[in-house]
Design a protein around this motif. Structure first.
Motif, PDB file in Angstrom:
ATOM      1  N   ALA A 142       0.837  -1.207   0.000  1.00 20.94           N
ATOM      2  CA  ALA A 142       0.000   0.000   0.000  1.00 20.94           C
ATOM      3  C   ALA A 142       0.870   1.255   0.000  1.00 20.94           C
ATOM      4  CB  ALA A 142      -0.926  -0.012   1.204  1.00 20.94           C
ATOM      5  N   ILE A 146      -5.136   2.364   3.450  1.00 16.78           N
ATOM      6  CA  ILE A 146      -5.704   1.041   3.727  1.00 16.78           C
ATOM      7  C   ILE A 146      -6.947   1.269   4.574  1.00 16.78           C
ATOM      8  CG2 ILE A 146      -5.363  -1.239   4.774  1.00 16.78           C
ATOM      9  CD1 ILE A 146      -2.281  -0.578   4.603  1.00 16.78           C
ATOM     10  N   ILE A 229      -7.393  -1.122  -0.648  1.00 11.78           N
ATOM     11  CA  ILE A 229      -5.990  -0.732  -0.654  1.00 11.78           C
ATOM     12  C   ILE A 229      -5.741   0.207  -1.831  1.00 11.78           C
ATOM     13  CG2 ILE A 229      -3.609  -1.553  -0.859  1.00 11.78           C
ATOM     14  CD1 ILE A 229      -4.657  -4.232   0.367  1.00 11.78           C
TER      15      ILE A 229
END
Length: 483
Positions: A142, A146, A229
């Motif tokens: 990521a 998130i 994500i």
């Protein structure tokens, strides 16, 4: 002695009066009304405590607070798709533009304002270890944010693996927001997320209470499982965060579930759903539209799909309507997997009509309960469908927790909603409805593979059940509207 009997009679009369006032003061369906009356009558005093915690409907104020959260980032796309339908323009690719798919797309646009997205890449997970290996790997990649919702989040091996990944990304400056349900994650202590919060992340309980032992919204739970994500990858399905989902609890054995990894623009409505749930959960740090939350993507795969949500903040019961629509449209087959099969009359009748119409109806349920009362009601309705001519399979290789339906090898749904009244009316749920024959056939093959680890529930097996077991099933069924 006469005074004692007069006192008992007075208590009974007062209990009846208060029971009727309590149940009838709120609008609810007739079956639930009678079920609650039965509870209040059979359990004087204690029944009112049950009702206080699990019978009270959401307050009008809380419903308004939830509904007031804008469908962030979606209204313009919804309106554009409605205009396309009005102009008879094709929303679906030619390979997937069946009449059934068009009708489903129209249903969800109208009932849930669910946009239809094309060209998504879908990966189906049926094993918890594989799902979490993939998820944790994606978390570590990521770059911007998130966002996560789980009904159950546990402080155990897999819970700490997920937490470690979140903490590492938060330390790197990635935005990390987590919602966990107050009931499902009741064993989780707030200090579990202390380090994550110190690193800049946030974690909030959905419908929590200042007093852990008193929560008057006990009955309304966020049963969704969503991870987004960077607005590019989404996860949703049946797996929660806990070691039992890896098959590490002897009580359940192997945990058989179904979960999706989605890449493509279908992630956008999952993102919008998270933002709405976050804003309905917190009193501070409300989230607003950001372009970085909604990155439009080029075609990632071949699947068309809609993300559909439902919950007690609306009477529409969108996911249930989707299930009914799918079953009623089937021409060849209906395959259902669910851990809890406690349908209302409309769903049960739709399935029975399909059976009587010659449709191949197969239903799979677990061989053991995680909630005994609900399981007895499940087996009661399973027996009804066996009598009607459906094939009911008992999964015998651990615990079946998958929530799936596939019709005709053409359309399938995978998500968090069970085939029970609780999922239809009381829980906040989310499902992916997928219009891709390739994915539908894949899901059908998974069902057939699971049959190899199941046995067929036959009338002779049902006839051999003890009277006590049949009584428990019938008794549990009486309370199905409030389970």
């Amino acid at each position: 002695m006469q005074i004692v009997w007069m006192s008992i009679l007075a208590i009974i009369v007062l209990n009846i009066i208060f029971a009727m006032i309590t149940v009838f003061r709120e609008k609810r369906d007739i079956a639930a009304t009678w079920a609650w009356l039965l509870v209040l009558m059979l359990l004087p005093g204690v029944g009112f405590v049950f009702y206080l915690f699990i019978g009270n409907k959401l307050s009008r104020k809380k419903i308004f607070d939830i509904k007031a959260q804008e469908s962030i980032g979606m209204p313009e796309l919804v309106q554009a798709q409605k205009e396309m339908l009005a102009d008879d323009e094709d929303l679906l690719s030619s390979r997937q533009a069946t009449e059934n798919a068009k009708e489903m797309a129209s249903l969800f646009l109208e009932s849930d304002e669910s946009i239809l997205t094309k060209g998504n890449k879908i990966q189906i997970f049926t094993d918890g270890a594989e799902k979490y290996d993939a998820l944790i790997k994606d978390i570590y990649k990521a770059e911007h944010h998130i966002h996560m919702i789980y009904y159950i989040f546990k402080d155990d091996k897999i819970g700490n693996r997920v937490l470690a990944a979140l903490e590492e990304r938060a330390a790197a400056g990635v935005e990390v927001f987590v919602i966990y349900d107050a009931l499902g994650s009741r064993a989780l202590k707030p200090k579990f997320f202390k380090k994550l919060k110190a690193l800049g992340g946030e974690a909030e309980t959905f419908f929590g209470s200042r007093f852990s032992f008193i929560n008057l919204r006990f009955n309304y739970r966020n049963h969704r499982k969503i991870v987004i994500i960077d607005g590019k990858i989404g996860y949703t399905g049946g797996f929660n965060v806990g070691d039992e989902y890896l098959g590490e609890y002897k009580k359940f054995g192997y945990w058989r579930d179904t979960h999706l990894k989605i890449e493509g623009n279908a992630v956008l409505p999952l993102q919008s759903r998270f933002l709405m749930d976050w804003n309905a959960t917190v009193s501070h740090h409300k989230l607003e539209y950001q372009e970085s939350y909604f990155p439009l993507m080029k075609k990632k795969g071949k699947s068309n799909m809609q993300i559909v949500s439902s919950g007690p903040d609306t009477e529409t019961q969108q996911i249930k309507k989707g299930y009914i629509k799918m079953i009623s449209m089937a021409k060849e087959s209906v395959f259902i997997q669910t851990p809890y099969f406690v349908p209302d009359d409309s769903v049960l009748e739709t399935i029975e009509i399909a059976v009587m119409s010659g449709i191949d109806v197969k239903i799979m349920i677990p061989n053991k309960p995680d909630h005994p009362f609900i399981y007895r009601a499940t087996t009661y309705y399973a027996a009804e469908l066996v009598a009607a001519g459906a094939e009911v399979y008992i999964y015998n290789n651990g615990f079946l927790h998958a929530k799936t339906i596939v019709i005709d090898g053409e359309i399938c749904s995978i998500g968090t909603a069970n085939f029970d009244i609780r999922s239809f009316k009381l829980n906040f749920e989310v499902n992916a409805f997928i219009y891709d024959p390739e994915i539908a056939r894949q899901q059908k093959e998974i069902f057939y593979k699971d049959i190899e680890s199941s046995y067929l529930l036959t009338q002779s097996l049902l006839d051999g059940q003890s009277r006590w077991l049949k009584f428990k099933q019938t008794f549990s069924r009486l309370f199905s509207p409030i389970l």
